[in-house]
Structure formats: structure tokens, C-alpha cells
Design a protein around this motif. Sequence first.
Motif, PDB file in Angstrom:
ATOM      1  N   LYS A  85     -30.733  29.680 -16.141  1.00 45.30           N
ATOM      2  CA  LYS A  85     -30.389  28.282 -16.436  1.00 45.30           C
ATOM      3  C   LYS A  85     -31.613  27.465 -16.882  1.00 45.30           C
ATOM      4  O   LYS A  85     -31.735  26.285 -16.583  1.00 45.30           O
ATOM      5  N   GLY A 123     -30.957  32.092 -20.240  1.00 42.86           N
ATOM      6  CA  GLY A 123     -29.631  31.558 -19.938  1.00 42.86           C
ATOM      7  C   GLY A 123     -29.202  31.876 -18.516  1.00 42.86           C
ATOM      8  O   GLY A 123     -28.654  31.021 -17.811  1.00 42.86           O
ATOM      9  N   ASN A 172     -30.014  25.436 -22.238  1.00 44.43           N
ATOM     10  CA  ASN A 172     -28.613  25.044 -22.331  1.00 44.43           C
ATOM     11  C   ASN A 172     -28.181  25.168 -23.792  1.00 44.43           C
ATOM     12  O   ASN A 172     -28.983  25.523 -24.657  1.00 44.43           O
ATOM     13  N   PHE A 186     -22.889  33.587 -19.033  1.00 43.32           N
ATOM     14  CA  PHE A 186     -23.084  32.156 -19.215  1.00 43.32           C
ATOM     15  C   PHE A 186     -22.248  31.713 -20.406  1.00 43.32           C
ATOM     16  O   PHE A 186     -22.000  32.467 -21.328  1.00 43.32           O
TER      17      PHE A 186
END
Length: 193
Positions: free
Chosen positions: A141, A138, A144, A190
Motif C-alpha cells: 500500500k 501495491g 495508489n 489489490f
Amino acid sequence: MDTKALKRWEKMNISLLNYQSVLRRKPSKFELGLVDLLFVSNFKGGNSSIHEHESVLNVKLKSYQDALKEIHALFSDKHLYELNDLEVDTLIELGLSLLKLCKNPETSIDGFKESYASALLHAYFPNLLPILDRRVLGGLKLINKSDLRSGQVKDILRFYPSLIKQMHRETSLQNRPLRDIDRQYFSVVFDYD
């Protein structure tokens, strides 16, 4: 930065260092047993229980030992940032071959799945192989919200090649050890945590 996650990372790091201390004292470094899996479970998060008879477990662990020895033979004590792209691809294949043992009915261990196997790899090769972890994925990235189900990454194994490649880039660009990069991205905030 998620200070709660950072504190958790630091506590788990102590458990990792304890296990690596045990590894240094083992007469046969690559001989795995139940205690090794319990150490890995402890530093990965402590919520896994191994439910295999020790006699069966010891037979299954032979495949894991062989995979560790193969990685050691090719990469020994190298750092991830030292590898070229072809070596990274070879490393990914070898890492995946060990993680896939967790899915094979002949070698799977009840309570020891892919992310735990990646933690075993990291304990043996802390400068070379990252831990396959939802928080790090996470933070980088690489996942998702749609990749999650009940807070867990669906089919987490498919993210291992991307994780290794991204960590290769990060360690090369930042000129920092893999463990530092892991800490950095583990503690990123996140929105689907």
C-alpha cells in the motif's frame, strides 16, 4: 492471495536463483557484462531488451560495478533487519545512487531502467535490498491508483526509500527473510492491478 501472481513470483524466483548461481561461479563477482543484464531481465519479467553496443555497455557498466562494490564494502552479507536506522538511510542513499545511473545520460542503458537496476541490486544483495516492483509497492500500500499510468508506476524511483524502510520494518517485525516478505506482498490482491 493472488495465486496467478504467486505462480509468476515462483517462476521468476527460479530465474533469480539461476542468476545467483552464475554470480557464485564468476571469477570476479562484481564485473558486469551484457549477460548479467540479460539474466536480470529474465528474472524481472523477461520483457526488456538491451539495445546498447557491447563496447559502450561495458564502459557504462563500470559505474554500476563501482556502486555494487561500495555497497558490498559497507554491508557485505548483512540482512536488512540487522541494520539500525542510520545504516538504513546510508543503504537507501547507496541504492539510489546506483538506480540514478539509469537516468544519467552518460550511464543510462537502453532497456535497463530503475526497476531492473533494483533487481540487479537484489541479486547481489538478496537479504538487504528489495526489488522495486509495482506489485510489491501495491501489496504494501505504498502506491495508489493515481501513481499509475498505463499500468506502470509513474516516477517509480521516488518509492525506493519508502520500500526499503517498509521492508526493514517488515523483516524486523515478522522475523522472516526479505525474499519471503517480497513473495508475500507480490501476491497480494489489490484493486488497481
